[in-house]
Design a protein around this motif. Structure first.
Motif, PDB file in Angstrom:
ATOM      1  N   GLN A  54     -24.855  71.228  28.933  1.00 51.38           N
ATOM      2  CA  GLN A  54     -23.631  71.712  28.071  1.00 51.38           C
ATOM      3  C   GLN A  54     -22.527  72.018  29.173  1.00 51.38           C
ATOM      4  O   GLN A  54     -22.484  72.280  30.299  1.00 51.38           O
ATOM      5  CB  GLN A  54     -24.078  73.190  27.915  1.00 51.38           C
ATOM      6  N   TYR A  58     -23.859  69.393  20.055  1.00 51.66           N
ATOM      7  CA  TYR A  58     -24.771  70.552  19.736  1.00 51.66           C
ATOM      8  C   TYR A  58     -26.069  70.349  19.181  1.00 51.66           C
ATOM      9  O   TYR A  58     -26.833  71.008  18.931  1.00 51.66           O
ATOM     10  CB  TYR A  58     -23.809  71.440  18.614  1.00 51.66           C
ATOM     11  N   THR A  64     -29.072  70.974  21.304  1.00 53.91           N
ATOM     12  CA  THR A  64     -29.691  72.419  21.172  1.00 53.91           C
ATOM     13  C   THR A  64     -30.712  72.535  20.266  1.00 53.91           C
ATOM     14  O   THR A  64     -31.730  72.846  20.145  1.00 53.91           O
ATOM     15  CB  THR A  64     -28.546  73.505  21.169  1.00 53.91           C
ATOM     16  N   GLU A  65     -30.066  72.009  18.958  1.00 55.36           N
ATOM     17  CA  GLU A  65     -30.920  72.124  17.767  1.00 55.36           C
ATOM     18  C   GLU A  65     -32.102  71.545  17.765  1.00 55.36           C
ATOM     19  O   GLU A  65     -33.248  72.134  17.257  1.00 55.36           O
ATOM     20  CB  GLU A  65     -30.258  71.927  16.295  1.00 55.36           C
ATOM     21  N   MET A  92     -19.449  75.872  19.670  1.00 54.82           N
ATOM     22  CA  MET A  92     -20.758  75.002  19.232  1.00 54.82           C
ATOM     23  C   MET A  92     -21.412  74.321  20.115  1.00 54.82           C
ATOM     24  O   MET A  92     -22.387  73.817  20.166  1.00 54.82           O
ATOM     25  CB  MET A  92     -20.375  74.382  17.867  1.00 54.82           C
ATOM     26  N   PHE A  93     -20.806  73.996  21.252  1.00 56.90           N
ATOM     27  CA  PHE A  93     -21.237  72.894  22.347  1.00 56.90           C
ATOM     28  C   PHE A  93     -22.036  73.870  23.388  1.00 56.90           C
ATOM     29  O   PHE A  93     -22.327  73.071  24.525  1.00 56.90           O
ATOM     30  CB  PHE A  93     -20.176  72.275  22.828  1.00 56.90           C
ATOM     31  N   GLY A  94     -22.043  74.975  23.354  1.00 56.89           N
ATOM     32  CA  GLY A  94     -22.660  75.841  24.187  1.00 56.89           C
ATOM     33  C   GLY A  94     -21.602  76.759  24.886  1.00 56.89           C
ATOM     34  O   GLY A  94     -20.213  76.713  24.733  1.00 56.89           O
TER      35      GLY A  94
END
Length: 388
Positions: free
Chosen positions: A116, A120, A123-124, A355-357
């Motif tokens: 990160q 995103y 992660t999901e 949202m990207f960490g």
């Protein structure tokens, strides 16, 4: 190839344009968020789709030798990469393939490592499949990102990591990893028995002075641990047709991957995806070269605008992709306040960095694959909001 032409995408069921209110944004907001382009696909692709449409039958379909020949020619000419037909597994998308690989190649509770701030859905794909998310953050210094190799290896050893999801070129920070960087990552994974899923969907968007290198091409040993995810959808703006090509050289990994796809009930690609992919890789190169030149000019415009009129916002100079990572930390706003500034004062729909960490705090991602006049309007609105 008139990339300056504005094409009205509203009322076309466009996720980018037609669902702002449903997603909590104001009506009429200017969207530069999701990674599709505001340009028509190449004429040769549209002609191929039109011809197929005139035939009028859209039954179950499969790709033949011409389809693979188009892939083979594209990857050889573009990236010096020789692919074999037995390596190919077709899926409706790269995110689908990543989630499939997570389920197929790891067990619940296994560690899956990502870098990160990163796209995103990585992660999901880990969390929603009940795997352990392990993060080795990229190091941000002097406007550039680098890999912390010591941290990466330590996290692998400490967290029972079985799989690494690599983003190459990197979304959103724009790095095009060098051969040395990729080799060092691969060697670490080899030492610890970690498989590598490499998302290379942005491989065709690399700026002058940089070169994309397919991860598995660096060493024969890397082929044994690699799942290479590719698609024509970013390159030719075909995301809605849902077609991607996943290359898995190792037979055992490929069998496990195919078995997991079988559990979903998914079988063949849709016919229009097959037609569009084959046409794009056969006759779309001139269009792509013109597009890349236009995007490079758009990038130059952003660079000049921020330097001259909005120095409070720092451009992280991208080496690849048409997604630009902007550093707003000099404004001294927390992420909620920054989001209010972007959305309600500037009237822009970008992708917020969080949202990207956590490493994305204070950043925003903007999509520059749009006509220049749209980009000019967006940056002018941003300038007015910041100065107010």
């Amino acid at each position: 190839m008139n990339f300056d032409k504005i094409i009205d995408r509203r009322n076309t069921d466009s996720l980018k344009y037609d669902f702002a209110v449903k997603r909590g944004k104001p009506e009429g907001i200017l969207p530069l968020w999701v990674a599709d382009m505001d340009f028509r696909a190449p004429d040769c692709v549209l002609e191929a789709l039109t011809e197929k449409s005139r035939h009028g039958i859209f039954g179950y379909s499969e790709s033949g030798e011409e389809y693979f020949d188009a892939l083979k020619g594209w990857f050889q000419e573009s990236h010096g990469w020789e692919v074999r037909p037995e390596w190919l597994v077709k899926t409706p998308g790269v995110v689908f393939a990543i989630s499939t690989a997570v389920r197929a190649l790891t067990r619940e509770g296994d560690g899956v490592i990502i870098q990160q701030p990163v796209y995103y859905p990585f992660t999901e794909s880990v969390v929603k499949n009940d795997r352990k998310l392990v993060v080795s953050e990229l190091v941000y210094s002097e406007g550039r990102y680098a890999i912390d190799f010591e941290d990466f290896e330590r996290k692998i050893k400490e967290n029972n990591v079985k799989l690494f999801i690599l983003c190459s070129p990197h979304n959103p920070v724009g790095r095009v990893w060098t051969a040395e960087e990729l080799t060092r990552l691969g060697d670490i994974c080899l030492r610890h028995g970690v498989l590598v899923v490499s998302d290379e969907i942005h491989a065709d968007f690399v700026y002058p002075g940089h070169r994309h290198i397919v991860f598995s091409s660096l060493k024969p040993e890397f082929e044994k641990l690699s799942i290479i995810c590719t698609a024509p959808t970013k390159t030719f703006n075909l995301a809605g047709l849902q077609v991607s090509n996943i290359f898995i050289p190792d037979e055992r990994l490929r069998l496990q991957f195919r078995r997991e796809i079988g559990k979903t009930g998914y079988s063949q690609l849709g016919i229009m995806g097959i037609v569009a992919c084959k046409a794009a890789y056969t006759c779309g190169r001139n269009w792509l070269e013109a597009l890349k030149s236009y995007l490079n000019e758009n990038l130059g415009y952003v660079h000049g605008f921020l330097k001259e009129r909005l120095p409070q916002v720092r451009l992280i100079e991208p080496e690849g992709t048409y997604l630009v990572w902007l550093d707003f930390k000099d404004l001294g706003l927390d992420d909620d306040a920054l989001e209010r500034l972007i959305v309600h004062k500037a009237g822009l729909w970008l992708d917020g960095g969080l949202m990207f960490g956590p490493a994305g705090t204070g950043f925003q991602r903007i999509n520059i694959a749009c006509p220049r006049s749209v980009l000019e309007k967006a940056l002018t609105q941003l300038e007015k909001a910041v100065n107010s």
